[in-house]
Scaffold this motif. Structure first.
Motif, PDB file in Angstrom:
ATOM      1  N   ALA A  16       0.865  -1.180   0.000  1.00 22.69           N
ATOM      2  CA  ALA A  16       0.000   0.000   0.000  1.00 22.69           C
ATOM      3  C   ALA A  16       0.899   1.227   0.000  1.00 22.69           C
ATOM      4  CB  ALA A  16      -0.907  -0.019   1.219  1.00 22.69           C
ATOM      5  N   ALA A  52       7.279   1.282   5.097  1.00 23.55           N
ATOM      6  CA  ALA A  52       5.876   0.912   5.307  1.00 23.55           C
ATOM      7  C   ALA A  52       5.780   0.142   6.608  1.00 23.55           C
ATOM      8  CB  ALA A  52       5.364   0.065   4.146  1.00 23.55           C
ATOM      9  N   ASN A  55       1.100  -2.227   9.246  1.00 19.56           N
ATOM     10  CA  ASN A  55      -0.289  -1.960   8.857  1.00 19.56           C
ATOM     11  C   ASN A  55      -0.406  -0.874   7.789  1.00 19.56           C
ATOM     12  OD1 ASN A  55       0.464   0.149  10.484  1.00 19.56           O
ATOM     13  ND2 ASN A  55      -1.134  -0.152  12.027  1.00 19.56           N
ATOM     14  N   ASP A  56       0.687  -0.663   7.043  1.00 19.94           N
ATOM     15  CA  ASP A  56       0.658   0.256   5.900  1.00 19.94           C
ATOM     16  C   ASP A  56       0.564  -0.483   4.572  1.00 19.94           C
ATOM     17  OD1 ASP A  56       0.792   2.698   7.197  1.00 19.94           O
ATOM     18  OD2 ASP A  56       2.981   2.704   7.273  1.00 19.94           O
ATOM     19  N   ALA A  57       0.694  -1.809   4.600  1.00 20.65           N
ATOM     20  CA  ALA A  57       0.735  -2.582   3.358  1.00 20.65           C
ATOM     21  C   ALA A  57       0.209  -3.982   3.598  1.00 20.65           C
ATOM     22  CB  ALA A  57       2.174  -2.654   2.827  1.00 20.65           C
ATOM     23  N   TRP A  58      -0.350  -4.586   2.535  1.00 21.18           N
ATOM     24  CA  TRP A  58      -0.684  -6.009   2.601  1.00 21.18           C
ATOM     25  C   TRP A  58       0.594  -6.816   2.466  1.00 21.18           C
ATOM     26  CZ3 TRP A  58      -4.862  -7.787   4.531  1.00 21.18           C
ATOM     27  CH2 TRP A  58      -6.116  -7.177   4.320  1.00 21.18           C
ATOM     28  N   ALA A  70      -4.711 -10.229   7.676  1.00 16.95           N
ATOM     29  CA  ALA A  70      -5.147  -9.071   8.456  1.00 16.95           C
ATOM     30  C   ALA A  70      -5.063  -9.349   9.941  1.00 16.95           C
ATOM     31  CB  ALA A  70      -6.573  -8.690   8.083  1.00 16.95           C
ATOM     32  N   THR A  85      -3.959  -3.873   5.403  1.00 17.56           N
ATOM     33  CA  THR A  85      -4.706  -2.618   5.213  1.00 17.56           C
ATOM     34  C   THR A  85      -6.162  -2.916   4.864  1.00 17.56           C
ATOM     35  OG1 THR A  85      -4.035  -2.534   2.884  1.00 17.56           O
ATOM     36  CG2 THR A  85      -2.633  -1.373   4.477  1.00 17.56           C
ATOM     37  N   LYS A  95      -5.717   2.930  13.352  1.00 20.72           N
ATOM     38  CA  LYS A  95      -4.463   2.242  13.059  1.00 20.72           C
ATOM     39  C   LYS A  95      -3.568   2.261  14.294  1.00 20.72           C
ATOM     40  CE  LYS A  95      -1.994   2.791   9.439  1.00 20.72           C
ATOM     41  NZ  LYS A  95      -1.188   3.401   8.343  1.00 20.72           N
TER      42      LYS A  95
END
Length: 702
Positions: A16, A52, A55-58, A70, A85, A95
């Motif tokens: 992300a 990142a 929790n900024d990217a898959w 997740a 995300t 977040k």
């Protein structure tokens, strides 16, 4: 602190937004961090880019395709996302804020703040090259633990899921699944409805299954279904519905996910690595206060006899130096031990575990820190002289905490906790920053204990940690950046001559440690670096006249006690040439001597590094320096000055260490054991100082 663990096998996810990092990254921030990486098909990574958070990217497969993975945590009814995300319509969540990331050979560890609670997410992909069975198991771990950061109790629930994306590179293919919901383990299993043996799609396997499992403890719940519905169930309720979706479909058709959740109950502040109440050692032998009192009183005659024997030994040993020295040592010993407490833990059955011993030291006359490294270090000689095992017990807590991975910095921690007796660590990495000082101290003390006792258990158990600190010293030890040392009262300073000695001795000590462990190549490498650094240091640190060492590089008019050379002598490294000990030190001392001691940082009364126009010295470092000078007369003069000060009648406080070398007035320390920090004021200026009367035994350990 309570934790939970998942076992999972197979594939990966996509990136992300990317941002500049706002957290501590150890050892650095890589392009991508491994999460679950065990086989060509179980290869999940966090795509970092320039920065990142978890929790900024898959998470992504190694090819870059998205893997739905997740994670949420619910704290006192408020939900936070910590992994991936996800977008979940009809819900409200925040977040979690990432505070640190760290990777090792087998683990990636993230600490994120979810309101008043920190969660630590550890991804472990075992590497077991000598065990073929274990190495061939295609599973990886994710462990999540929570700890309060405000000293209060909080309710915490944790959730995680994987999506069907883990089983194919084609999200249009149909999958089916089943779940095991009874017994000791909860497991979700998902696979293609029409697998193709030995086939791949975009490098993903087209056969086999993905498993997502956790222990079936009290408070564990499960659910399968669409990504929105399963995640919403947890966000809204803090638990899952224990329902199973049987509508098998394509991976991208309402994105089926497989969720697991745990109620961690009420959690409180974490310690090292989890909250543990410890007990004074004597309780392991005495069940009641009455029994220990009776034993203590009844032992008086024997205790007196033992004390007389000990006193005689100290007097004999110290008296070989001088009568003044024997007097200084005699006054120091009780004070040093009075700042410590010897503890043991209990087993799960409630029995005292006398094999688990940790000694705690309070930083007296200061901020009350627990096991401050640069307090232990100056006090170190008293433990080497009286019982080196006590030194080991002092270091054990520091080693154990940092090896847990909770401390995020690449150098050694300053202390075990900011408020004795609560050894809560510094998981935020915001302890007092003395990177070269504390890293060098830990390595030097670890080696000196092993040399004294022949016990290399700490060296073996914590080699990785010791090596990590050595790597930092190689980077910052020769030319130290602007920072404080144990003499933090003097403020920060770049290019400190004496601090560089600490760094170089630390590297040389690590060469000896590697040699003791049989790592010849590493030992030779570190030895060569230390030797090279000494040559360079001599050019940087010598005054233009060649008469003395400077306080800092490039300041020829400055001068300071280079007491860190004591480490070179203690460990018998012989890194520094005789000229450093002879001409440039001993010959220069008489010209700097005041009525009651040597100025630690002063050339004259007015030329002091400190902003205070005070010709001060410190008794501990003065004695350390006396231990390494090559002229007996200079040694005795330095010791005599300390004796004169402590007996001049100008103070009614316990043995301090900082005092005015002209007037003899104590500046502020009281009853301190080893190096400890305290505060004093002159006019509008307030500064802190460290002290160590245990260091007065420095001559006895050589």
């Amino acid at each position: 602190m309570r934790s939970w663990t998942y076992l999972s096998s197979l594939l990966l996810a996509s990136a992300a937004g990317v941002q500049a990092i706002t957290w501590t990254a150890t050892p650095f921030n890589p392009a991508s961090i491994p999460l679950a990486v065990r086989t060509p098909y179980l290869s999940a990574w966090l795509p970092q880019g320039a920065g990142a958070a978890l929790n900024d990217a898959w998470p992504t497969f190694w090819t870059g395709s998205t893997l739905g993975w997740a994670g949420f945590v619910k704290v006192d009814g408020t939900s936070y996302v910590f992994l991936g995300t996800p977008a979940v319509s009809g819900t409200t969540f925040s977040k979690a804020v990432q505070k640190s990331s760290k990777f090792t050979s087998t683990q990636s560890i993230f600490v994120l703040s979810a309101g008043p609670v920190d969660i630590t997410v550890t991804f472990l992909s075992p590497v077991e090259p000598t065990d073929l069975v274990k190495q061939s198991i295609p599973f990886s771990y994710m462990a999540v633990s929570a700890a309060a950061t405000d000293g209060k109790s909080h309710t915490v629930q944790v959730y995680s899921d994987i999506s069907a994306e883990w089983v194919s590179g084609d999200v249009g293919l149909t999958v089916n699944w089943n779940s095991t919901t009874s017994g000791a383990i909860l497991t979700h299993q998902v696979q293609l409805s029409s697998p193709s043996v030995f086939a791949e799609n975009s490098d993903h396997t087209q056969y086999g299954s993905a498993f997502y499992s956790t222990t079936n403890t009290v408070g564990a719940t499960y659910q399968t279904g669409s990504d929105v519905s399963v995640r919403a169930a947890f966000i809204n309720n803090g638990k899952l519905a224990n329902t199973l979706d049987t509508g098998f479909r394509a991976i991208n058709n309402n994105w089926p996910v497989f969720g697991l959740a745990h109620d961690l109950g009420t959690i409180t502040t974490a310690t090292v690595p989890c909250t543990q109440n410890r007990n004074l050692y004597f309780l392991s032998s005495f069940p009641t206060s009455a029994s220990v009192i009776s034993s203590f009183l009844g032992d008086y005659s024997a205790a007196l006899s033992r004390a007389n024997t000990f006193d005689a030994k100290v007097q004999t040993d110290a008296g070989k130096i001088s009568a003044d020295y024997a007097a200084v040592v005699a006054l120091s010993i009780r004070q040093a031990f009075a700042a410590t407490e010897l503890t043991v833990s209990k087993t799960s059955a409630g029995a005292f575990n006398t094999t688990d011993v940790i000694l705690f030291m309070k930083e007296i006359s200061s901020d009350g820190n627990v096991n401050t490294v640069d307090v232990i270090f100056p006090a170190w000689p008293i433990f080497l002289y009286t019982n080196p095992n006590l030194g080991k017990y002092l270091l054990e807590g520091l080693f154990r905490y940092q090896a847990s991975g909770q401390y995020p910095n690449k150098w050694s921690v300053h202390d075990l906790g900011a408020s004795y007796p609560k050894a809560l660590g510094h998981n935020d990495g915001k302890d007092e920053k003395m990177p070269v000082e504390e890293s060098g101290n830990m390595i030097i003390m670890a080696l000196s204990y092993a040399q004294k006792t022949g016990d290399s258990s700490h060296l073996q158990r914590y080699t990785t940690l010791l090596d990590q600190w050595t790597q930092f010293l190689i980077t910052d030890g020769l030319i130290p950046a602007d920072q404080i040392s144990t003499d933090d009262f003097a403020g920060s300073l770049a290019n400190q001559t004496n601090l560089a000695i600490k760094g170089i001795v630390g590297i040389g000590a690590m060469a000896q440690i590697q040699s003791l462990l049989g790592n010849t190549a590493k030992s030779s490498n570190y030895s060569a670096i230390a030797t090279s650094y000494v040559t360079q240091w001599q050019k940087f640190a010598t005054s233009t006249t060649g008469a003395h060492l400077t306080l800092s590089y490039g300041d020829p008019g400055s001068w300071g006690l280079s007491y860190n050379l004591y480490g070179d002598k203690l460990l018998k490294l012989n890194l520094f040439p005789a000229a450093v000990y002879n001409e440039r030190k001993s010959a220069h001392f008489p010209f700097l001597s005041k009525s009651e001691g040597l100025n630690r940082n002063c050339m004259t009364h007015s030329e002091c590094r400190s902003t205070l126009d005070t010709p001060y010295t410190k008794s501990d470092w003065q004695i350390w320096t006396a231990a390494i000078v090559t002229t007996t007369a200079v040694r005795d003069t330095m010791i005599g000055a300390v004796k004169k000060w402590v007996s001049d009648g100008q103070s009614n406080a316990p043995f301090g260490d900082l005092y005015d070398t002209v007037s003899g007035a104590a500046v502020g320390f009281r009853a301190r054991p080893g190096t400890m920090h305290f505060y004093f004021s002159i006019g509008s200026i307030t500064v802190t100082f460290p002290l160590v009367v245990g260091g007065h035994l420095a001559l006895l350990t050589l």
